[in-house]
Write a protein that holds these residues in place. Structure first.
Motif, PDB file in Angstrom:
ATOM      1  N   THR A  67     -52.592  11.531 -94.090  1.00 58.56           N
ATOM      2  CA  THR A  67     -53.572  11.300 -95.146  1.00 58.56           C
ATOM      3  C   THR A  67     -53.006  10.153 -95.827  1.00 58.56           C
ATOM      4  O   THR A  67     -51.922   9.313 -95.554  1.00 58.56           O
ATOM      5  N   PRO A  70     -54.381   7.101-102.951  1.00 55.36           N
ATOM      6  CA  PRO A  70     -55.515   6.539-103.542  1.00 55.36           C
ATOM      7  C   PRO A  70     -55.501   4.949-103.419  1.00 55.36           C
ATOM      8  O   PRO A  70     -54.535   4.355-103.257  1.00 55.36           O
ATOM      9  N   THR A 106     -58.306   9.845 -96.790  1.00 57.09           N
ATOM     10  CA  THR A 106     -58.575  10.732 -97.672  1.00 57.09           C
ATOM     11  C   THR A 106     -58.299  10.215 -99.197  1.00 57.09           C
ATOM     12  O   THR A 106     -59.135  10.579-100.390  1.00 57.09           O
ATOM     13  N   THR A 108     -56.174  10.110-101.764  1.00 56.82           N
ATOM     14  CA  THR A 108     -55.880  10.954-102.904  1.00 56.82           C
ATOM     15  C   THR A 108     -54.334  11.360-102.906  1.00 56.82           C
ATOM     16  O   THR A 108     -53.690  11.140-101.844  1.00 56.82           O
ATOM     17  N   HIS A 268     -54.539  13.385-109.090  1.00 54.91           N
ATOM     18  CA  HIS A 268     -55.959  13.919-109.054  1.00 54.91           C
ATOM     19  C   HIS A 268     -56.275  15.347-109.554  1.00 54.91           C
ATOM     20  O   HIS A 268     -55.581  16.055-109.120  1.00 54.91           O
ATOM     21  N   THR A 294     -60.340  12.300-109.136  1.00 55.36           N
ATOM     22  CA  THR A 294     -60.172  13.402-108.338  1.00 55.36           C
ATOM     23  C   THR A 294     -60.467  12.635-106.826  1.00 55.36           C
ATOM     24  O   THR A 294     -60.787  11.428-106.604  1.00 55.36           O
ATOM     25  N   SER A 295     -60.270  13.460-105.776  1.00 52.69           N
ATOM     26  CA  SER A 295     -60.433  13.183-104.412  1.00 52.69           C
ATOM     27  C   SER A 295     -61.967  13.389-103.971  1.00 52.69           C
ATOM     28  O   SER A 295     -62.652  14.114-104.880  1.00 52.69           O
ATOM     29  N   ARG A 296     -62.434  12.661-103.024  1.00 53.46           N
ATOM     30  CA  ARG A 296     -63.848  12.824-102.486  1.00 53.46           C
ATOM     31  C   ARG A 296     -64.101  14.349-102.268  1.00 53.46           C
ATOM     32  O   ARG A 296     -64.957  14.680-102.352  1.00 53.46           O
ATOM     33  N   LYS A 297     -63.312  15.111-101.736  1.00 56.32           N
ATOM     34  CA  LYS A 297     -63.287  16.285-101.080  1.00 56.32           C
ATOM     35  C   LYS A 297     -63.369  17.121-102.064  1.00 56.32           C
ATOM     36  O   LYS A 297     -64.481  17.947-102.300  1.00 56.32           O
ATOM     37  N   ARG A 318     -63.795   8.690-107.417  1.00 58.62           N
ATOM     38  CA  ARG A 318     -63.117   9.279-106.499  1.00 58.62           C
ATOM     39  C   ARG A 318     -62.159   8.216-105.804  1.00 58.62           C
ATOM     40  O   ARG A 318     -62.379   6.979-106.495  1.00 58.62           O
ATOM     41  N   ASP A 319     -61.308   8.290-105.096  1.00 61.33           N
ATOM     42  CA  ASP A 319     -60.717   7.501-104.272  1.00 61.33           C
ATOM     43  C   ASP A 319     -59.658   6.576-104.949  1.00 61.33           C
ATOM     44  O   ASP A 319     -58.717   5.814-104.127  1.00 61.33           O
TER      45      ASP A 319
END
Length: 367
Positions: A67, A70, A106, A108, A268, A294-297, A318-319
């Protein structure tokens, strides 16, 4: 699985040299197979052209689930952040190289929200906050890797067997009675106990979110890679309680700077934190810039919550985050609830920082 040597592995020569050098420096008895890797140093702002060229020179693909930390921008909303098109294009080049290596994009610092490693799994993780979280809260095993060594381990599928990969090296060395804000406790503990493995005893019930913030701040100010917490972490019963004791109070003096940005999400935000932010906003309109990371997920999983937060006038990016993105430099004073951001923002982004609880951050944003 432990290998005495990795010369027979068909991997990039530069990665081989990195891993063998680490094994030699730390007197590792061999190389242990890993289940995953997490690579930091992703923002173009961090690696620049030289780092990009080095990445391009790596041959092969990762052999384990890997993974990525950011980047320096939100890949879709970078213009809203005030990011230049040149920086955007350079950042995309970096991400394409990682993608070609087989790395999951990812973006994150909380990879454990995407796939949590299990107890005793061996990892090669960079991103110091994630290292502390994985070792402490999950009982996985990883040293504090650099982005380069984590990538080398991902390419090999093995990492040098030393340090926190070995059970006896994970014993606590000092008992810490802690109270107050745990992000501040971690911030102070890293400064006071830079190379210890603390055994925390808390005076009250604490949440996962607080332990995550503790993990991030203790790693930012110290060389700490794990802790134990009574009745909370999976290995707290495995060793004798340390005899040496100290007390740390999680309280900081109020900052005098007037925040023009309130930034939350270092590390995140989880779905639970996003829900808490929405509850604290209570439908009120944001009057200052409020950026949440935060993360995109996680953002996708909490889509309705994110939409409601943004209807209040906040922005959920995100990201990226306030520390690794050059966008933060356009502000004078940033209010955060993160000890990690408190430590890094003045050094990396050259801005003043005000520290407050999450509740006070939201109150400042709407008042």
């Amino acid at each position: 699985m432990l290998l005495k040597d990795i010369d027979d592995l068909e991997i990039d020569e530069k990665c081989l040299k990195i891993l063998k050098a680490l094994a030699r420096i730390y007197k590792a008895e061999g190389f242990v197979k890993i289940s995953s890797a997490h690579v930091s140093g992703v923002s173009y702002d961090n690696i620049g052209e030289e780092g990009l060229e080095w990445l391009r020179s790596i041959k092969g693909k990762v052999r384990v689930y890997t993974t990525l930390n950011p980047a320096g921008l939100d890949c879709e909303r970078w213009r809203e952040m005030g990011i230049s098109e040149d920086f955007y294009r350079k950042q995309l080049e970096v991400l394409r190289v990682f993608e070609n290596l087989g790395v999951e994009i990812t973006l994150t610092c909380t990879p454990y929200y995407i796939r949590a490693p299990k107890l005793n799994e061996h990892l090669a993780w960079a991103e110091s906050s994630a290292v502390v979280y994985a070792n402490s809260l999950l009982g996985a095993r990883t040293n504090r890797e650099s982005g380069i060594s984590a990538l080398a381990s991902a390419i090999a599928g093995f990492t040098p067997y030393y340090g926190l990969h070995i059970k006896e090296n994970r014993a606590p060395t000092i008992l810490v009675k802690a109270k107050g804000d745990l992000s501040v406790v971690g911030y102070k503990a890293g400064l006071e106990l830079p190379s210890e493995i603390p055994f925390f005893v808390f005076e009250r019930k604490v949440r996962e979110t607080e332990l995550k913030l503790l993990s991030a701040s203790i790693a930012a100010t110290g060389n700490v890679a794990m802790f134990h917490a009574e009745n909370l972490t999976p290995e707290w019963r495995d060793f004798e309680r340390p005899r040496e004791k100290i007390e740390i109070e999680g309280k900081l003096e109020k900052s005098c700077c007037e925040a023009d940005l309130i930034a939350i999400g270092c590390p995140h935000c989880s779905k639970e934190e996003l829900g808490e932010i929405l509850k604290l906003l209570d439908g009120k309109r944001v009057k200052k810039e409020l950026w949440i990371f935060t993360s995109r997920k996680v953002a996708l999983e909490a889509k309705e919550v994110v939409e409601k937060i943004e209807r209040c006038g906040a922005r959920v990016f995100r990201d990226t985050c306030m520390v690794v993105s050059p966008a933060t430099e356009s502000f004078g004073c940033v209010m955060v609830n993160s000890g990690k951001a408190l430590e890094y923002l003045p050094k990396k982004r050259k801005v003043e920082v005000a520290f407050a609880s999450l509740e006070d951050c939201i109150r400042a944003a709407v008042s």
